[in-house]
Design a protein around this motif. Structure first.
Motif, PDB file in Angstrom:
ATOM      1  N   ARG A 158       7.741 -15.746 -15.044  1.00 56.54           N
ATOM      2  CA  ARG A 158       6.660 -15.323 -16.073  1.00 56.54           C
ATOM      3  C   ARG A 158       5.433 -14.827 -15.077  1.00 56.54           C
ATOM      4  N   TRP A 159       5.165 -13.767 -15.324  1.00 59.58           N
ATOM      5  CA  TRP A 159       3.980 -13.040 -14.542  1.00 59.58           C
ATOM      6  C   TRP A 159       3.047 -12.473 -15.512  1.00 59.58           C
ATOM      7  N   SER A 160       2.029 -11.985 -14.929  1.00 60.07           N
ATOM      8  CA  SER A 160       1.080 -11.108 -15.600  1.00 60.07           C
ATOM      9  C   SER A 160       1.333  -9.945 -15.878  1.00 60.07           C
ATOM     10  N   GLU A 161       0.601  -9.120 -16.703  1.00 55.93           N
ATOM     11  CA  GLU A 161       1.091  -7.776 -16.580  1.00 55.93           C
ATOM     12  C   GLU A 161       0.753  -6.905 -15.370  1.00 55.93           C
ATOM     13  N   PRO A 162       1.698  -6.204 -14.840  1.00 55.44           N
ATOM     14  CA  PRO A 162       1.419  -5.282 -13.466  1.00 55.44           C
ATOM     15  C   PRO A 162       0.033  -4.694 -13.592  1.00 55.44           C
ATOM     16  N   ARG A 163      -0.720  -4.656 -12.559  1.00 54.15           N
ATOM     17  CA  ARG A 163      -1.990  -3.835 -12.208  1.00 54.15           C
ATOM     18  C   ARG A 163      -1.678  -3.263 -10.979  1.00 54.15           C
ATOM     19  N   ASN A 164      -2.214  -1.972 -10.862  1.00 52.48           N
ATOM     20  CA  ASN A 164      -2.219  -1.158  -9.865  1.00 52.48           C
ATOM     21  C   ASN A 164      -3.481  -1.387  -8.805  1.00 52.48           C
ATOM     22  N   LEU A 165      -2.965  -1.453  -7.504  1.00 53.42           N
ATOM     23  CA  LEU A 165      -4.041  -1.834  -6.433  1.00 53.42           C
ATOM     24  C   LEU A 165      -5.267  -1.179  -6.330  1.00 53.42           C
ATOM     25  N   GLY A 166      -4.986   0.204  -6.704  1.00 52.85           N
ATOM     26  CA  GLY A 166      -6.142   1.290  -6.847  1.00 52.85           C
ATOM     27  C   GLY A 166      -6.627   1.335  -5.392  1.00 52.85           C
ATOM     28  N   SER A 167      -7.534   2.445  -5.289  1.00 54.10           N
ATOM     29  CA  SER A 167      -8.267   2.618  -3.982  1.00 54.10           C
ATOM     30  C   SER A 167      -8.915   1.486  -3.161  1.00 54.10           C
ATOM     31  N   PRO A 168      -8.895   1.252  -1.968  1.00 51.17           N
ATOM     32  CA  PRO A 168      -8.423   2.203  -0.870  1.00 51.17           C
ATOM     33  C   PRO A 168      -7.019   2.175  -0.696  1.00 51.17           C
ATOM     34  N   VAL A 169      -6.157   1.162  -0.876  1.00 49.14           N
ATOM     35  CA  VAL A 169      -4.778   0.858  -0.799  1.00 49.14           C
ATOM     36  C   VAL A 169      -3.895   2.131  -1.191  1.00 49.14           C
ATOM     37  N   ASN A 170      -4.014   2.355  -2.388  1.00 46.39           N
ATOM     38  CA  ASN A 170      -3.328   3.453  -3.062  1.00 46.39           C
ATOM     39  C   ASN A 170      -3.835   4.645  -2.852  1.00 46.39           C
ATOM     40  N   THR A 171      -3.154   5.883  -2.627  1.00 44.49           N
ATOM     41  CA  THR A 171      -3.611   7.199  -2.364  1.00 44.49           C
ATOM     42  C   THR A 171      -2.760   8.266  -3.131  1.00 44.49           C
ATOM     43  N   ASP A 172      -3.068   9.490  -3.017  1.00 45.00           N
ATOM     44  CA  ASP A 172      -2.262  10.272  -3.496  1.00 45.00           C
ATOM     45  C   ASP A 172      -0.980  10.811  -2.755  1.00 45.00           C
ATOM     46  N   SER A 173      -0.886  10.028  -1.580  1.00 47.32           N
ATOM     47  CA  SER A 173       0.209  10.131  -0.969  1.00 47.32           C
ATOM     48  C   SER A 173       1.180   8.614  -1.092  1.00 47.32           C
ATOM     49  N   ASN A 174       2.197   8.313  -0.554  1.00 54.31           N
ATOM     50  CA  ASN A 174       3.261   7.450  -0.699  1.00 54.31           C
ATOM     51  C   ASN A 174       2.638   6.063  -0.111  1.00 54.31           C
ATOM     52  N   GLU A 175       2.652   5.012  -0.991  1.00 50.81           N
ATOM     53  CA  GLU A 175       2.482   3.800  -0.315  1.00 50.81           C
ATOM     54  C   GLU A 175       3.449   2.679  -0.891  1.00 50.81           C
ATOM     55  N   GLY A 176       3.790   1.918   0.086  1.00 53.30           N
ATOM     56  CA  GLY A 176       5.243   0.964  -0.378  1.00 53.30           C
ATOM     57  C   GLY A 176       5.509  -0.016   0.567  1.00 53.30           C
ATOM     58  N   SER A 177       6.643  -0.880   0.232  1.00 52.88           N
ATOM     59  CA  SER A 177       7.109  -1.904   1.423  1.00 52.88           C
ATOM     60  C   SER A 177       5.856  -2.898   1.527  1.00 52.88           C
ATOM     61  N   PRO A 178       5.464  -3.619   0.437  1.00 59.80           N
ATOM     62  CA  PRO A 178       4.325  -4.464   0.863  1.00 59.80           C
ATOM     63  C   PRO A 178       4.788  -5.792   1.603  1.00 59.80           C
ATOM     64  N   SER A 179       3.938  -6.435   2.127  1.00 60.04           N
ATOM     65  CA  SER A 179       4.291  -7.739   2.823  1.00 60.04           C
ATOM     66  C   SER A 179       2.966  -8.676   2.795  1.00 60.04           C
ATOM     67  N   VAL A 180       2.837  -9.774   2.402  1.00 63.43           N
ATOM     68  CA  VAL A 180       1.276 -10.498   2.536  1.00 63.43           C
ATOM     69  C   VAL A 180       1.494 -11.742   3.213  1.00 63.43           C
ATOM     70  N   ALA A 181       0.388 -11.857   4.087  1.00 65.08           N
ATOM     71  CA  ALA A 181      -0.009 -12.924   4.996  1.00 65.08           C
ATOM     72  C   ALA A 181      -0.525 -14.088   4.158  1.00 65.08           C
ATOM     73  N   ALA A 182      -0.671 -15.181   4.813  1.00 64.25           N
ATOM     74  CA  ALA A 182      -1.222 -16.449   4.070  1.00 64.25           C
ATOM     75  C   ALA A 182      -2.724 -16.285   3.732  1.00 64.25           C
ATOM     76  N   ASP A 183      -3.569 -15.470   4.235  1.00 66.01           N
ATOM     77  CA  ASP A 183      -4.892 -15.241   4.011  1.00 66.01           C
ATOM     78  C   ASP A 183      -4.918 -14.216   3.065  1.00 66.01           C
ATOM     79  N   GLY A 184      -3.780 -13.573   2.436  1.00 71.51           N
ATOM     80  CA  GLY A 184      -4.012 -12.591   1.510  1.00 71.51           C
ATOM     81  C   GLY A 184      -4.121 -10.968   2.281  1.00 71.51           C
ATOM     82  N   THR A 185      -4.195 -10.968   3.504  1.00 74.78           N
ATOM     83  CA  THR A 185      -4.050  -9.738   4.220  1.00 74.78           C
ATOM     84  C   THR A 185      -2.592  -8.813   3.674  1.00 74.78           C
TER      85      THR A 185
END
Length: 354
Positions: A158-185
Motif C-alpha cells: 500500500r503506497w501513496s499516489e505516484p508523484r513526479n520528482l520534477g525539476s531539477p531531477v527530471n528534464t526533457d531528456s531521460n532519467e531512470g535507474s534510481p537508487s537511494v542512500a540512507a540520508d536520502g541522496t
C-alpha cells in the motif's frame, strides 16, 4: 536487454534503463530456489538464480528491490520489444512460509511503462522510472522520468499516489535507474546535456522537500560509453553499476551488439576510485544489468540474459529441444540472480571480510 532498448538499436541513443552452482546461501531466507548450471558455469559464473519458476521465469525479469526486512520483493517484467511499445510492469512478491508467493502487479503499476523500482533503506519511499504523463489526463511521455510513492503500509503493498520528482531531477531528456542512500541522496542515470557521452550516473542531494541540482559522478565512474543502473550502499561508500560499450567489453557472440557488464567503485576520503569490472563470476558474454544491494549488506542482486544458446551450439538442436528451451527459464530473456558481495571482492560498511 536494458529497459527501453531493442536489440538492434543498443548502439543508438535510446534509453538504456532499464552459474557452476556454488553453495552461497541462496536466500532460502528469503530467496528460495537455486538455478541449474548452464554452459557459462564452466567459465566461472558463480551467481545463483532467484526463485526459479516464480520470480525468475521464461518471461523477461529485471531488477530486485527489497523492503528492509526482505519480505517483499519488487521487480520488473517486460514484454518483447517489437514494432509496438514495450510493456514493462512492476511486480511484487511476498516471502511467506519459506517461499516466494506468486507475484502480483504492484498497486501503483500496470497501466503505463514502469520499471526500476528502488526502495529507500528505511522503507519509507519507493522510487521508479515511468513514461506516464506528468499531468493527469496527459499523454504518456517519450522520455522517462523518475517518480516516487510514499509507504502507507509497505508490508501490504500500500503506497501513496505516484508523484513526479520534477525539476531539477527530471528534464526533457531521460532519467531512470534510481537508487537511494540512507540520508536520502538519490543516484540515477540520465542522458541529459553536459554528460560525458551516452548515459551518465548522477546524484542529487536532498534539499527541503525535494532535491538539489544533480551532480555528475565524474570520470572515475562515467566514460564516453554508457553508465547506468547505479546501486548505492546506504553510506554511499560503495557503488555498483552497469556500463555498455566500454572498449574492454567484447561484443556479444551470435548477434553482435554492445552488451553490459557490472562494475564497482569504492569511495575513500570522499573520492571515487576508478571503477573495476567485476569479472566472470557475474559477467558473461550476455548482458548483465540492474544491480541492487540487499538490505542485509551481504548480497548483490542483478539481472543476466545468459541462456542456452551459443554460436555454434555444442550439439545440434532438434525441434523439440529448441521449443523446450525457448519456453524455459534459460531462453535468453532476463532472470534475477544473487551472489555474496564477498565473492566479487566487495563488502559494505559493518560487514567483515569473508
Amino acid at each position: 536487454m536494458s529497459e527501453g532498448m531493442h536489440p538492434a538499436t543498443r548502439r543508438a541513443s535510446l534509453l538504456i534503463l532499464t552459474v557452476a552452482c556454488v553453495a552461497v546461501g541462496t536466500l532460502v531466507s528469503p530467496s528460495a530456489g537455486a538455478g541449474r548450471p548452464t554452459p557459462a558455469a564452466l567459465e566461472g559464473f558463480a551467481a545463483m538464480l532467484v526463485a526459479p519458476g516464480v520470480i525468475s521465469t521464461e518471461a523477461d525479469e529485471v531488477g530486485a528491490a527489497f523492503t528492509p526486512d526482505m519480505r517483499m520483493l519488487y521487480f520488473t517484467r517486460r514484454s518483447p520489444t517489437t514494432s509496438t511499445p514495450t510493456v514493462s510492469v512492476i511486480f511484487v512478491s511476498l516471502f511467506d512460509k519459506g517461499r516466494w508467493e506468486t507475484p502480483e502487479v504492484a498497486s501503483f503499476s500496470g497501466r503505463y511503462r514502469d520499471s526500476s523500482p528502488a526502495i529507500a533503506p528505511d522503507g519509507s519511499r519507493l522510487f521508479f522510472l515511468s513514461y506516464r504523463p506528468r499531468e493527469p489526463g496527459g499523454k504518456p511521455r517519450a522520455d522517462a522520468d523518475l517518480w516516487v510513492v510514499d509507504a502507507a503500509d509497505a508490508a501490504r503493498d500500500r503506497w501513496s499516489e505516484p508523484r513526479n520528482l520534477g525539476s531539477p531531477v527530471n528534464t526533457d531528456s531521460n532519467e531512470g535507474s534510481p537508487s537511494v542512500a540512507a540520508d536520502g541522496t538519490l543516484y540515477f542515470s540520465s542522458d541529459r546535456e553536459g554528460g560525458r557521452g551516452g548515459f551518465d550516473i548522477y546524484r542529487a542531494r536532498t534539499a527541503g522537500a525535494g532535491f538539489g541540482e544533480p551532480e555528475n559522478l565524474g570520470e572515475a565512474i562515467n566514460t564516453g560509453a554508457t553508465e547506468t543502473h547505479p546501486a548505492i550502499a546506504p553510506d554511499q561508500n560503495l557503488l555498483v553499476f552497469v556500463s555498455f560499450g566500454r572498449p574492454e567489453i567484447p561484443l556479444s557472440g551470435g548477434f553482435p551488439y554492445p552488451r553490459g557488464d557490472l562494475y564497482a567503485s569504492v569511495r575513500k576520503d570522499g573520492v571515487w576510485e576508478p571503477a573495476r569490472n567485476l569479472g566472470p563470476v557475474v559477467n558473461t558474454t550476455a548482458t548483465e544489468s540492474n544491480p541492487s544491494l540487499a538490505p542485509d549488506g551481504r548480497r548483490l542482486f542483478f539481472t543476466s540474459e545468459r541462456g542456452f544458446a551459443s554460436v555454434p551450439m555444442p550439439a545440434g538442436l532438434t525441434h523439440e529441444r529448441f521449443q523446450q528451451e525457448m519456453r524455459g527459464t534459460f531462453n535468453g530473456r532476463g532472470n534475477i540472480y544473487e551472489i555474496p558481495l564477498s565473492r566479487v571482492g566487495l563488502r559494505m560498511a559493518g560487514e567483515s571480510a569473508r
